[in-house]
Every structure is written in C-alpha cells, then in structure tokens.
Scaffold this active site. Structure first.
Site, PDB file in Angstrom:
ATOM      1  N   HIS A 121       0.849  -1.206   0.000  1.00  0.00           N
ATOM      2  CA  HIS A 121       0.000   0.000   0.000  1.00  0.00           C
ATOM      3  C   HIS A 121       0.879   1.249   0.000  1.00  0.00           C
ATOM      4  O   HIS A 121       2.056   1.213   0.367  1.00  0.00           O
ATOM      5  CB  HIS A 121      -0.905  -0.003   1.234  1.00  0.00           C
ATOM      6  CG  HIS A 121      -0.125  -0.084   2.505  1.00  0.00           C
ATOM      7  ND1 HIS A 121       0.567   1.002   3.019  1.00  0.00           N
ATOM      8  CD2 HIS A 121       0.139  -1.114   3.331  1.00  0.00           C
ATOM      9  CE1 HIS A 121       1.202   0.634   4.104  1.00  0.00           C
ATOM     10  NE2 HIS A 121       0.970  -0.659   4.325  1.00  0.00           N
ATOM     11  N   ASP A 403       4.132  -4.602   3.618  1.00  0.00           N
ATOM     12  CA  ASP A 403       5.572  -4.876   3.655  1.00  0.00           C
ATOM     13  C   ASP A 403       5.829  -6.321   4.070  1.00  0.00           C
ATOM     14  O   ASP A 403       6.713  -6.983   3.525  1.00  0.00           O
ATOM     15  CB  ASP A 403       6.323  -3.882   4.573  1.00  0.00           C
ATOM     16  CG  ASP A 403       5.774  -3.836   5.988  1.00  0.00           C
ATOM     17  OD1 ASP A 403       4.754  -4.497   6.269  1.00  0.00           O
ATOM     18  OD2 ASP A 403       6.373  -3.133   6.828  1.00  0.00           O
TER      19      ASP A 403
END
Ligand SMILES: *[C@@H]1O[C@H](CO)[C@@H](O)[C@H](O)[C@H]1NC(C)=O
Ligand SMILES: *[C@@H]1O[C@H](CO)[C@@H](O)[C@H](O)[C@H]1NC(C)=O
Ligand SMILES: *[C@@H]1O[C@H](CO)[C@@H](O)[C@H](O)[C@H]1NC(C)=O
Length: 502
Positions: A121, A403
C-alpha cells in the site's frame, strides 16, 4: 537469566499471536527493519535535503528531478556506507521523482502473455501514536489542487463514488474506496499514498496496455484478478493503481477477493515450522537490538523527552510515527522536556539497516520466507503454467498487500540486495512467449521498475551470458515446485512445514 528467557519467550509468543491475527501487519513491521542496501541500483536518486522544519504546506512537487541523470551525473554515486536519511527518503517514495521503469522490455519476437503484480500500500498515517505527544497533523481528504497530486486524481475520486456495483468479497464491500478524514485515522492511506499508486498504474498502463496490448478495450472480468487484504489502505491502493491502469473501468467487471492473511496463504496457512522460524528470527532481532548501546541510549533519551518509561516508548514503535513526520516534512514532536530530534531518528534508522544485514546473514528469515511465501508463489507459478499450456487464466493479477507480504517474497526468491519494501513498492512477474518457438516461455521479475530477473536465486547472472535473453519459465517452476523445499531439506510443503523441530 530465567527471567530474561521468559521475557524472550513472551516476546516471541506475543509476536506470533499478533502475526497470526487479523490485525497483524502493524506489529510485524515494528520488528522488521525498513531498509537495506542495494549495491547496483539502476536508478539512483541523490539524497534529498533533510526535512526538519516546522509544519508547512507540502511542496513535494519541488522535488521533481527531470532527468537528473543527464544534468548532474556525478550525484549518481550512492553514499558508500548506507546513509539513514538517504534510505529514509527512498522509503518515503515521494511522488514526482522521475524513475526509469523496465517493465515490458523484451526482444521484438517475444509476446507478453500475463503480468502479476504484488504491491505494498502507499504512504499511510502511522499505526501507533508516540505517547503524550501531538499526532502529526496530516490531512487525508483528497484535494487534487494540493501537492502531491496526479492528473487522474479528480477523476479517480469521482469514479470511486460510483463503485457500488463492484463485487467485493466479505468485509471489503464495507470499506471506504478512498481516504476521507481531515485528520488522518491511524493507518489511513494519505493523498501521497493514493498518488503513488496512480503513478504505478500509469507506468503499468504505458508498458503493458499501450505497448503490449495485454488487455484490449473489451477486456472481460475473467482476464483480471484482484486480491486485497482487509485493510482500507490496501483496498484503496489497489483501486488507485487499477484506476490509472484502466481509466474509467466498468465497475461491473471488477471483483476483489478478500485475503485474510498478510502472507496470502489462503487455505494453506497451517505450517508449524514457519512459525518456528519466525520466533527464532524475532529472538535474533531482540538480541541484536539489546547489543546496540547507542540505540538503547537513544530510546532512554527519547523516553525522557516524552516522559514515559523507556519500555512504553519502545513499545509504541516510534520509528513508524517519526517516518511519517519525516516523509511529510512535519517537525518531530516536542514536549516541555525538549524535542525528539533527527539524531534520534538517524540512530534508529541506522539500526534498522544494520539489522537487515544481520537478518540476511543468519538465514532464519530466509527459511521463514520460503515457507511463508510458498502458497503465494505456487499460485503465481500455477497461473503462468496454465497460460503457457493454453488454458484459461487471468492476463493481469493484482495482489494489494503489505511490507510483510513483499519482504518475504524478495527473500525467498533470493533478491538479497533488494531494499525493504518502500511505500507503494511494486513487484512484478511477467510471462513471455517466444513467437518463433511458441513452446518456449520465459519470465521476468521486476522490483520498483528495475529488472532483477538475473539476481533471483533460480536465474543468476550467468544465465544472461548464454543465448537466452530472458529466464526460462521452467527454472521458476522448478524453483517453486522443488528447490524451495530442498533448501529446507525437504520435498514438499507439507513435509517442510512439519519437520521434526529439534
Ligand atoms: C519543508 O518545510 C519547510 C518550511 O517549513 C520548507 O522551507 C521546505 O522547503 C520544505 N521541504 C520540502 C522538501 O518540502
Ligand atoms: C499449489 O498449486 C496447485 C495448483 O493450483 C494447487 O492445487 C495446490 O493446492 C497448491 N498448493 C499449495 C500448498 O498452495
Ligand atoms: C539441511 O541439512 C544440512 C546437512 O545435514 C544441514 O547442514 C542444514 O542445516 C539443513 N538445513 C535445514 C534448513 O535444516
């Protein structure tokens, strides 16, 4: 000693539980470093000015570097030792810096068959607040006239208001399709984050639709696959990318699958050895941290400024919040005892970089990563195989993630030099066919626009010198079906997940 062991155990257990729970992403990020070295980047950005000065209108557009390469060639050498501020700037991924992207490049007799994209994102508001300090004042209402912006931003907002016809799995349908709070909520995607993915979509559109006609104007719902975790920031990031990729897309053709697991393990999440390696990795991380006296001193200092116990300060994961201040050019928080300053920030960031290096040496994370990413890589490679056999499968797949999704994939496929995923990082798997020899299929793997195919463990550099211009699909298939397990002294995912532990 006993106490310490118990503490370690509790840490690991807490970490594990957090990791496995739905809202895990945040916790894991706290433990994982944010950056690492890349020795030979294709595009190098000179270190941007240190931004320390008080709250001001963001002027990220000012950072635009049109062809820095040509104008200032000697700035292209990267600092020899990793510079925490340089790394932090790359992590921010502030829009407006021109970037060379190598997506869609292949010899003229190659045909592009499919593209699978995994994204992190975009820029988000912190997940944690630093105790007893003012939260950074950042506006998450989208304003096309405010920097950073993108030419598609106004149309994106208007298109998102009409999305009720989209098919969205489970809880995704109840999430807002774009950010909208005048003081961002914790973890909310910011305008910067939306703009980053509008740019990603634009790059993919140029390279895949305009150049290679991966999808035609009358593309159907069956050609596009979209999957997102249940956070608004991942859904919104995916929609922003999609909007620039397929401007004005027909909502009726869009369906978004919900993925509850941050490692996208779907129905194959049960894997005790994966959890075991994760615990070991967290133990390593803990003992590496307490060895760093300067880091401990920094936390003690910062805790004094804030006026809470050191433990509480550390638990609030201050680097996540400080990165937000840094990326948005907002001054670090102050109290009546003083201010958190750039030296604090640099020390923590530098530690993250060193930790990342140690993490690679110790290989625990690598073993975790092999098991964590198998289900996702298996899905990626299976889709390629189906297409190469002439069966039906999506030409474009988008996984909107975190991540903690991308980082283990990088590790598992051997991209040890790649940096920790920045905001709006993109990892792309392309499938190509040699039109002169239609049986021959090839893959390319790109990270943030850079071609890293020949840095993967299954297609190392020497391949390039052979007559083959790209990496044969069979190498990638063999890696996922066999080599991933042989690295764990095993022959299948099931066995590797259940090996005798000690
Ligand atoms: C950060 O803010 C200061 C004013 O407070 C401004 O002078 C500076 O140009 C800003 N830096 C960037 C990179 O936007
Ligand atoms: C791997 O992919 C195949 C083919 O799609 C599927 O049948 C199998 O269940 C997958 N296995 C795992 C562990 O994800
Ligand atoms: C695999 O076996 C070798 C030799 O017995 C050993 O050195 C290595 O550590 C094992 N690897 C794993 C992941 O267990």
């Amino acid at each position: 000693m006993l106490l310490r062991n118990r503490f370690l155990y509790c840490c690991a257990l807490a970490a594990l539980l957090a990791f496995l729970s739905l809202s895990s992403f945040s916790f894991f990020s706290r433990w994982l470093p944010v950056s690492m070295q890349l020795k030979t980047p294709v595009h190098v950005l000179p270190g941007l000015p240190v931004r320390l000065v008080p709250i001001a209108p963001e002027r990220e557009g000012a950072l635009t570097a049109k062809n820095r390469k040509r104008i200032m060639p000697d700035l292209l050498t990267e600092p020899s030792a990793p510079d925490p501020l340089y790394e932090a700037n790359l992590y921010c991924n502030t829009p407006g810096v021109a970037e060379r992207s190598m997506e869609g490049h292949a010899p003229h007799n190659f045909k592009l068959l499919s593209v699978q994209v995994m994204i992190r994102h975009g820029d988000r508001y912190p997940l944690y607040a630093i105790p007893k300090t003012k939260r950074p004042d950042i506006d998450c209402v989208l304003e096309p006239d405010r920097d950073p912006s993108h030419p598609n931003l106004a149309d994106f907002i208007s298109h998102m208001t009409k999305g009720s016809e989209a098919q969205m799995d489970g809880t995704l349908s109840s999430l807002p399709r774009y950010p909208s709070h005048s003081l961002c909520e914790m973890g909310e995607l910011t305008q910067t984050g939306v703009v980053q993915h509008l740019y990603n979509g634009q790059i993919l559109r140029e390279n895949y639709l305009k150049k290679h006609k991966l999808l035609t104007k009358d593309w159907t719902a069956k050609q596009v696959y979209i999957e997102s975790t249940g956070k608004s920031r991942t859904l919104q990031s995916g929609l922003a990318l999609l909007y620039s990729f397929l401007p004005g897309f027909d909502w009726k053709k869009i369906s978004v699958k919900h993925q509850w697991s941050s490692i996208f393990c779907s129905g194959h999440c049960d894997c005790p050895m994966r959890n075991h390696y994760l615990e070991e990795e967290q133990r390593r991380q803990y003992s590496y941290r307490i060895k760093n006296a300067q880091l401990e001193k920094t936390y003690i200092d910062m805790a004094k400024v804030v006026g809470v116990p050191t433990k509480q300060l550390r638990a609030s994961n201050p680097i996540d919040s400080l990165l937000c201040h840094f990326c948005h050019n907002v001054t670090f928080p102050c109290t009546k005892n003083g201010c958190i300053n750039i030296e604090h920030f640099k020390t923590i960031k530098a530690h993250q970089i060193e930790d990342e290096r140690e993490r690679h040496e110790k290989q625990l994370y690598y073993k975790y990563a092999l098991l964590a990413t198998y289900p996702l890589l298996n899905q990626t490679v299976s889709r390629m195989q189906r297409i190469s056999e002439g069966k039906k499968a999506e030409a474009f797949a988008l996984y909107s993630a975190h991540d903690v999704t991308l980082s283990p994939v990088l590790s598992a496929i051997g991209l040890t030099e790649a940096r920790f995923p920045r905001f709006a990082a993109r990892l792309v798997f392309e499938l190509w066919q040699n039109t002169d020899k239609p049986q021959d299929h090839y893959v390319r793997i790109l990270y943030n626009g850079e071609d890293l195919t020949f840095q993967t463990s299954f297609c190392r550099e020497q391949e390039r010198r052979s007559s083959r211009p790209l990496c044969p699909l069979s190498k990638f298939v063999n890696f996922v079906k066999r080599e991933m397990f042989s690295a764990l002294n095993s022959t299948s995912y099931y066995d590797a997940c259940r090996q005798k532990m000690f």
